[in-house]
Motif scaffolding. Structure first.
Motif, PDB file in Angstrom:
ATOM      1  N   LYS A 165      -0.060  12.618   2.640  1.00 56.99           N
ATOM      2  CA  LYS A 165      -1.160  12.522   3.595  1.00 56.99           C
ATOM      3  C   LYS A 165      -1.299  13.816   4.408  1.00 56.99           C
ATOM      4  O   LYS A 165      -2.414  14.194   4.790  1.00 56.99           O
TER       5      LYS A 165
ATOM      6  N   SER B  90       0.810  -1.222   0.000  1.00 60.00           N
ATOM      7  CA  SER B  90       0.000   0.000   0.000  1.00 60.00           C
ATOM      8  C   SER B  90       0.842   1.269   0.000  1.00 60.00           C
ATOM      9  O   SER B  90       0.384   2.307  -0.480  1.00 60.00           O
TER      10      SER B  90
ATOM     11  N   ASN C 195      -0.559   3.772  -2.600  1.00 55.75           N
ATOM     12  CA  ASN C 195      -1.111   5.045  -2.147  1.00 55.75           C
ATOM     13  C   ASN C 195      -0.440   6.248  -2.805  1.00 55.75           C
ATOM     14  O   ASN C 195      -1.019   7.336  -2.846  1.00 55.75           O
TER      15      ASN C 195
ATOM     16  N   THR D 204      -8.519  10.278   1.899  1.00 54.23           N
ATOM     17  CA  THR D 204      -8.591   9.726   0.545  1.00 54.23           C
ATOM     18  C   THR D 204      -9.783  10.248  -0.244  1.00 54.23           C
ATOM     19  O   THR D 204      -9.656  10.594  -1.426  1.00 54.23           O
TER      20      THR D 204
END
Length: 374
Positions: A368, A208, A212, A291
């Protein structure tokens, strides 16, 4: 951002063994099992993680029994071909179907009104984006090296061969697992001899982290802002709210969007396969707080694409209007587009995995952080 819906729920499969192998709370499996048992549907179109010639691929199957539904559990992060593989199965099926698919695939199904009488329920899975197979292919090669070093395969006459793969299972973020086998030196040509096997487990972040960052992302996903399945009867996905991190029971976020979705929820609850608690829509958004806003803002990727020489069609948000682009959303979009650009070949995907992992981890924290400003 959520689109039209009737109600929102936090749910999970009532049986712990169903939750155990599920990507989140097993709620979709619980609904399908109940619908099949009640005769509401005759089959369920699902996507499974398939290992073919040592490669991980997404394949579509029609499950007709509880065992077949449960065998399809787990997230599949590689891109499948819904139109060429799934749609002919739907067209040829005799009976009523539930269809579980990604938002874009549900939209493609909704564009076929002649199938409305056959498709009793459309369930969309929350989706940030899909990934081309080359990323997992490159990862499998590295996991095979770890398997080859295991003493159980020390006598192998050939490189370990992938026989089973799961992207994610277990609580919270979950763990990735890959099973490898190889012929033994004692009986290299004896098909009756059971080959030694080794299972390599890693944190799901082993995959991930790169996924991501949009490495090897499918091109169509750059211009898609449908995170929650606007054309579905019911939508389901993970809840990443911190309040659920230490809960021993995994949960699924559910959006009931139509009367058909509400009917399916009632059937599952009455059958005792599903436990669901109605919550506010803010609870669902909180579980996708980073997200979902990023995915929704196609306008940011379109703007960044113009600077990077990539055309990203901007179809706007749920209303069809362009979405406001703030400075941090532009920077986040630019980061993922650069990741997409640099991983468009098999060689590039392999090279990324050979780079220091810490470098990519820092990039993800930055991404993020930018997403969190929304």
């Amino acid at each position: 951002m959520l689109g039209d819906h009737l109600a929102t729920y936090v749910a999970h499969a009532a049986r712990s063994e169903v939750r155990e192998r599920a990507a989140s709370g097993g709620a979709v499996s619980a609904v399908l099992v109940a619908l099949l048992a009640a005769g509401e549907v005759d089959g369920a179109l699902v996507c499974v993680t398939s290992v073919e010639d040592g490669r991980v691929r997404a394949r579509y199957r029609i499950a007709r029994t509880t065992a077949e539904v449960l065998a399809a559990q787990g997230s599949t992060y590689v891109l499948g071909d819904f139109l060429r593989e799934a749609m002919p199965q739907i067209e040829a099926f005799e009976g009523r179907l539930a269809v579980v698919a990604l938002p874009c695939e549900i939209t493609a199904l909704a564009a076929r009104p002649e199938l409305a009488g056959k498709v009793a329920l459309r369930i969309a899975l929350f989706c940030g984006h899909a990934t081309e197979p080359r990323l997992v292919d490159a990862l499998v090669e590295r996991l095979a090296r770890a398997a080859a070093a295991d003493p159980a395969l020390a006598a192998a006459t050939a490189a370990p061969r992938l026989t089973a793969f799961r992207f994610r299972s277990g609580h919270w973020r979950g763990r990735l697992s890959a099973q490898f086998a190889a012929a033994t030196a004692d009986a290299p040509g004896d098909a009756s001899a059971a080959p030694a096997t080794v299972t390599v487990e890693r944190p799901f972040s082993t995959y991930s982290l790169y996924q991501n960052l949009y490495y090897c992302a499918a091109r169509k996903c750059l211009s898609c802002g449908d995170h929650f399945g606007y054309d579905a009867d019911m939508s389901a996905g993970d809840l990443w709210s911190s309040r659920y991190k230490d809960d021993p029971v995994k949960h699924t976020a559910l959006l009931v969007k139509t009367a058909a979705g509400a009917r399916a929820l009632d059937v599952a609850q009455e059958a005792g396969t599903l436990e669901a608690t109605e919550v506010s829509s803010a609870e669902i958004l909180d579980g996708q707080r980073r997200t979902a806003p990023f995915h929704y803002n196609v306008s940011a990727r379109a703007k960044a694409g113009r600077r990077l020489g990539i055309t990203v069609p901007d179809r706007g948000g749920a209303t069809g209007e362009p979405v406001r682009v703030r400075w941090h959303e532009y920077l986040a979009a630019r980061m993922v587009l650069r990741g997409y650009i640099r991983t468009k070949t098999d060689e590039a995907a392999a090279a990324v995995l050979d780079e220091p992992r810490m470098w990519h981890t820092v990039r993800l924290y930055v991404l993020k952080g930018l997403e969190s400003l929304s």
